[in-house]
Design an enzyme around this catalytic site. Structure first.
Site, PDB file in Angstrom:
ATOM      1  N   HIS A 105      26.742  -6.395  24.327  1.00  0.00           N
ATOM      2  CA  HIS A 105      26.293  -5.405  23.356  1.00  0.00           C
ATOM      3  C   HIS A 105      27.518  -4.674  22.826  1.00  0.00           C
ATOM      4  O   HIS A 105      28.633  -4.883  23.314  1.00  0.00           O
ATOM      5  CB  HIS A 105      25.280  -4.431  23.971  1.00  0.00           C
ATOM      6  CG  HIS A 105      25.817  -3.581  25.060  1.00  0.00           C
ATOM      7  ND1 HIS A 105      26.171  -4.086  26.295  1.00  0.00           N
ATOM      8  CD2 HIS A 105      26.095  -2.246  25.121  1.00  0.00           C
ATOM      9  CE1 HIS A 105      26.618  -3.114  27.069  1.00  0.00           C
ATOM     10  NE2 HIS A 105      26.593  -1.980  26.372  1.00  0.00           N
ATOM     11  N   HIS A 142      28.447  -1.371  22.672  1.00  0.00           N
ATOM     12  CA  HIS A 142      28.990  -0.111  23.143  1.00  0.00           C
ATOM     13  C   HIS A 142      30.484  -0.269  23.391  1.00  0.00           C
ATOM     14  O   HIS A 142      30.955  -1.334  23.813  1.00  0.00           O
ATOM     15  CB  HIS A 142      28.268   0.351  24.405  1.00  0.00           C
ATOM     16  CG  HIS A 142      26.885   0.873  24.116  1.00  0.00           C
ATOM     17  ND1 HIS A 142      25.939   1.072  25.101  1.00  0.00           N
ATOM     18  CD2 HIS A 142      26.297   1.257  22.949  1.00  0.00           C
ATOM     19  CE1 HIS A 142      24.824   1.535  24.559  1.00  0.00           C
ATOM     20  NE2 HIS A 142      25.022   1.655  23.253  1.00  0.00           N
ATOM     21  N   ASP A 199      32.678   0.542  25.556  1.00  0.00           N
ATOM     22  CA  ASP A 199      33.272   0.104  26.826  1.00  0.00           C
ATOM     23  C   ASP A 199      33.105  -1.387  27.065  1.00  0.00           C
ATOM     24  O   ASP A 199      33.575  -1.907  28.077  1.00  0.00           O
ATOM     25  CB  ASP A 199      32.686   0.901  27.997  1.00  0.00           C
ATOM     26  CG  ASP A 199      31.169   0.831  28.077  1.00  0.00           C
ATOM     27  OD1 ASP A 199      30.506   0.929  27.034  1.00  0.00           O
ATOM     28  OD2 ASP A 199      30.638   0.695  29.199  1.00  0.00           O
ATOM     29  N   HIS A 200      32.486  -2.085  26.115  1.00  0.00           N
ATOM     30  CA  HIS A 200      32.318  -3.538  26.242  1.00  0.00           C
ATOM     31  C   HIS A 200      33.037  -4.313  25.133  1.00  0.00           C
ATOM     32  O   HIS A 200      33.164  -5.533  25.238  1.00  0.00           O
ATOM     33  CB  HIS A 200      30.830  -3.899  26.234  1.00  0.00           C
ATOM     34  CG  HIS A 200      30.104  -3.421  27.441  1.00  0.00           C
ATOM     35  ND1 HIS A 200      29.693  -4.249  28.457  1.00  0.00           N
ATOM     36  CD2 HIS A 200      29.734  -2.170  27.813  1.00  0.00           C
ATOM     37  CE1 HIS A 200      29.094  -3.540  29.401  1.00  0.00           C
ATOM     38  NE2 HIS A 200      29.112  -2.279  29.028  1.00  0.00           N
ATOM     39  N   HIS A 221      18.414  -2.669  27.291  1.00  0.00           N
ATOM     40  CA  HIS A 221      19.371  -1.578  27.161  1.00  0.00           C
ATOM     41  C   HIS A 221      19.018  -0.770  25.909  1.00  0.00           C
ATOM     42  O   HIS A 221      18.114  -1.140  25.152  1.00  0.00           O
ATOM     43  CB  HIS A 221      20.799  -2.143  27.096  1.00  0.00           C
ATOM     44  CG  HIS A 221      21.864  -1.129  27.330  1.00  0.00           C
ATOM     45  ND1 HIS A 221      21.780  -0.164  28.300  1.00  0.00           N
ATOM     46  CD2 HIS A 221      23.060  -0.927  26.701  1.00  0.00           C
ATOM     47  CE1 HIS A 221      22.866   0.580  28.279  1.00  0.00           C
ATOM     48  NE2 HIS A 221      23.654   0.139  27.310  1.00  0.00           N
ATOM     49  N   ASP A 223      24.923  -4.299  30.551  1.00  0.00           N
ATOM     50  CA  ASP A 223      24.175  -3.066  30.822  1.00  0.00           C
ATOM     51  C   ASP A 223      22.690  -3.293  30.596  1.00  0.00           C
ATOM     52  O   ASP A 223      22.289  -3.807  29.540  1.00  0.00           O
ATOM     53  CB  ASP A 223      24.647  -1.942  29.901  1.00  0.00           C
ATOM     54  CG  ASP A 223      26.093  -1.562  30.131  1.00  0.00           C
ATOM     55  OD1 ASP A 223      26.741  -2.173  30.998  1.00  0.00           O
ATOM     56  OD2 ASP A 223      26.571  -0.652  29.435  1.00  0.00           O
ATOM     57  N   HIS A 270      29.723  -2.047  36.635  1.00  0.00           N
ATOM     58  CA  HIS A 270      29.474  -0.929  35.716  1.00  0.00           C
ATOM     59  C   HIS A 270      29.200   0.357  36.499  1.00  0.00           C
ATOM     60  O   HIS A 270      28.296   1.128  36.204  1.00  0.00           O
ATOM     61  CB  HIS A 270      28.320  -1.236  34.753  1.00  0.00           C
ATOM     62  CG  HIS A 270      28.354  -0.399  33.499  1.00  0.00           C
ATOM     63  ND1 HIS A 270      27.650   0.764  33.373  1.00  0.00           N
ATOM     64  CD2 HIS A 270      29.022  -0.574  32.335  1.00  0.00           C
ATOM     65  CE1 HIS A 270      27.868   1.292  32.170  1.00  0.00           C
ATOM     66  NE2 HIS A 270      28.708   0.486  31.525  1.00  0.00           N
TER      67      HIS A 270
END
Length: 308
Positions: free
Chosen positions: A61, A63, A65-66, A139, A210, A268
């Site tokens: 996805h 976000h 942090d990914h 998510h 996530d 995570h």
């Protein structure tokens, strides 16, 4: 046939001195894959010796942090004079955002970069004897997980049975193991099923990204050799886990039990546990019935064995 996982980033949304943001490197023989690419991933690749020669990238996805490590990694590949194309597999509907992320930094690699939108059930990558499929996750963004599924392997060749039937040592052994009948000098025909056991299962590796716990994850994780699952919180923050579309360690372990998973890697991990992950690990181990539940450290590498 090796299947090796290197955990490059095992932390949650906020990086810490102990844990970087999300990224997992998978090597299956000569094939090299990167699942998610948080900020700082390329430095982790240097620290832990995976190298930058990634064949395919799989994004769960969008976000930060990914994905924030993607432009920098592509630039470094370009500086290293990469020529081979690379494909980024991303959730359906996120392709324009990935395009903007890459172009916003002025990144324009000299090698081809393909973006492949995938959704639940799509085969993102296919090889001769395995494939990587996308599956739906739960998510608060458009998201998918990925499962690497190997085909069944040949059954074991029983040499003693073959010799008892008069099969001479040599090429006829290989023919039988390949599923071909062979004829002996006296005219006797030996069939493969007489000397070869039942097909043996291949390996299954699941990476969720996530997600809340979901029935779909249970389905694709059935008898998985390794499940890498969101375990952002311990039970003391179960409410927060639900609100933010994440999972607690205990719920991840319950899900793994339902699926019959052999090993469970909890990733995570929220920054509030960065200095002490024992609550996450302890709660999972109190529930998990498989071989091992663990919180990997950044840089940890594990070999996924074939099922017996």
């Amino acid at each position: 046939m090796s299947l090796c996982v290197t955990f490059l980033g095992t932390g949650g949304a906020v990086p810490t001195t102990q844990r970087n943001t999300s990224s997992v490197f998978v090597r299956r023989e000569g094939d090299r894959f990167l699942f998610d690419c948080g900020e700082g991933t390329q430095r982790q690749m240097m620290r832990f010796g995976t190298g930058f020669a990634v064949d395919e990238m799989f994004v769960t996805h969008l976000h930060g942090d990914h994905v924030l490590g993607i432009p920098g990694l592509l630039q470094t590949m370009d500086f290293n004079e990469r020529e081979a194309p690379i494909t980024l597999h991303v959730p359906v509907g996120t392709q324009p955002d990935i395009d903007r992320l890459i172009s916003a930094t002025g990144t324009d690699p000299s090698f081809p970069v393909h973006i492949d939108p995938v959704t639940d059930g799509d085969v993102a990558y296919e090889a001769d004897d395995y494939e990587i499929r996308a599956f739906e996750t739960d998510h608060d963004a458009r998201s998918v997980g990925y499962v690497l599924i190997e085909e069944k392997r040949k059954g074991r060749f029983h040499r003693d049975r073959a010799e008892e039937l008069g099969v001479p040592v040599g090429p006829k052994f290989q023919q039988l193991h390949a599923g071909e009948s062979v004829e002996l000098e006296d005219g006797t025909v030996v069939e493969p099923e007489q000397v070869v056991g039942d097909p043996r299962p291949g390996r299954r590796l699941v990476y969720t990204g996530d997600t809340r716990p979901s029935d779909r994850t249970i389905e694709v994780s059935e008898n998985a050799d390794l499940l890498i699952h969101d375990a952002t919180f311990a039970a003391d923050n179960a409410g927060r886990a639900g609100q933010t579309a994440h999972t607690t360690a205990a719920r991840a372990a319950e899900l793994a039990n339902e699926a019959g998973v052999k090993q469970l890697a909890l990733v995570h991990v929220s920054s509030r546990y960065a200095g002490n992950v024992s609550p996450i690990e302890r709660e999972a181990r109190e529930v998990f019935e498989g071989e091992r539940a663990f919180v990997p450290d950044d840089g940890d590498e594990i070999e996924v064995p074939f099922p017996e």
